[in-house]
Write an enzyme that holds these catalytic residues in place. Structure first.
Site, mmCIF file in Angstrom:
data_model
loop_
_atom_site.group_PDB
_atom_site.id
_atom_site.type_symbol
_atom_site.label_atom_id
_atom_site.label_comp_id
_atom_site.label_asym_id
_atom_site.label_seq_id
_atom_site.Cartn_x
_atom_site.Cartn_y
_atom_site.Cartn_z
ATOM 1 C CG ASN A 142 -1.939 -1.123 1.151
ATOM 2 O OD1 ASN A 142 -2.908 -1.034 0.384
ATOM 3 N ND2 ASN A 142 -1.717 -2.192 1.901
ATOM 4 C CD GLU A 143 4.784 1.511 -2.746
ATOM 5 O OE1 GLU A 143 5.119 2.223 -1.782
ATOM 6 O OE2 GLU A 143 5.582 0.730 -3.311
ATOM 7 N N PRO A 144 2.248 5.243 -1.024
ATOM 8 C CG PRO A 144 4.047 6.705 -0.767
ATOM 9 C CD PRO A 144 3.709 5.277 -1.139
ATOM 10 C CB THR A 169 8.701 0.272 -3.614
ATOM 11 O OG1 THR A 169 8.093 1.075 -2.603
ATOM 12 C CG2 THR A 169 8.448 -1.197 -3.336
#
Ligand code: F6R
Length: 265
Positions: free
Chosen positions: A162-164, A181
């Site tokens: 769950n990235e920015p 990442t």
């Protein structure tokens, strides 16, 4: 290990933080906590539903769980697992898949029934992903949610992938990995061009609803993002900051990862 080996400090009102002298000691503590949960559920005749992470951070936790299985008879017969993520596309047979990772570090060495293992499928056709992800969340719900979620933290502040930009209500889905990442995975994949651009990740919703959550981080490399996660403004820009809102969360750190925290002495 004696109590004096453990530097224990609770930071702030909401999130419990424990700082250990080494990741080895910390990992043993986390593995024992998981083992206690598994045994308590066994005694109650219930499944222990675990959310599991891959990456460098949990390797020693899995090693300790395997040791407990071999030497102390810890059974995984009642354990049901849901892994956080898998690269996409990614054949399960690849040495770089999270399926291979989990088999190598845990599943091939314990007595968990194959059908109780769930890892997002990196081999799906794109049009099948949406339905598959819905089913993944539904299965977690059908088991009554996660009893325990093990987390690492990425340099972007991701939990799972769950990235920015990920809000607390996000569900399991196909995501695009952040540049940072992908760069962090260059050594593993042997070059940026080989690092997948996408992944299937469990959503923030299932993670944050887990009844116990442990986020582990080791080394000064993680110090800055750990500080942001614990002390920064709660925002989707650093998804791990949403953990500040969860009273069931514990951060388990080594001294390096804790080194920038303002209340750590
Ligand atoms: C892995 C996962 C990621 C990692 C994070 C830290 O399943 O969900 O969030 O926990 O990228 O990775 P490591 O532990 O390799 O530093």
């Amino acid at each position: 290990m004696s109590q004096s080996d453990i530097l224990c400090k609770t930071l702030g009102e909401r999130v419990s933080v424990r700082v250990f002298p080494s990741q080895m000691v910390a990992s043993i503590v986390v593995a024992r906590r998981i083992a206690e949960l598994i045994r308590a559920k066994q005694a109650a005749g219930m499944p222990a539903v675990l959310g599991l992470a891959t990456g460098n951070t949990p390797i020693q936790v899995y090693a300790e769980l395997v040791r407990m299985h071999r030497e102390e008879g810890l059974s995984f017969a009642n354990v049901v697992t849901f892994n956080l993520d898998e690269y996409y596309p990614m054949p399960a047979s690849s040495a770089l898949s999270y399926v291979s990772f989990m088999r190598k570090h845990l599943f091939d060495h314990v007595d968990i029934p194959q059908e109780q293992i769930h890892i997002p499928d990196g081999t799906l056709d794109e049009e099948a992903i949406l339905g598959y992800c819905r089913d993944y969340d539904q299965k977690i719900e059908d088991f009554g949610g996660l009893d325990f979620q093990l987390l690492g933290i990425g340099l972007t502040g991701h939990i799972g992938f769950n990235e920015p930009g990920s809000t607390p209500d996000t569900v399991t889905r196909l995501v695009t990995l952040a540049d940072l990442t992908r760069r962090d995975a260059i050594d593993t994949f042997g070059g940026l061009a080989h690092v997948p651009e996408k992944a299937i990740t469990m959503g923030m919703r299932s993670i944050l609803q887990a009844r116990e959550i442990v986020l582990m981080a080791w080394s000064p490399k993680k110090a800055e993002i750990v500080k942001k996660a614990l002390e920064g403004e709660i925002s989707a820009e650093v998804p791990a900051t949403f953990l500040q809102l969860c009273p069931q969360v514990e951060f388990i750190l080594d001294r390096g990862a804790a080194s920038l925290l303002s209340e750590y002495v």
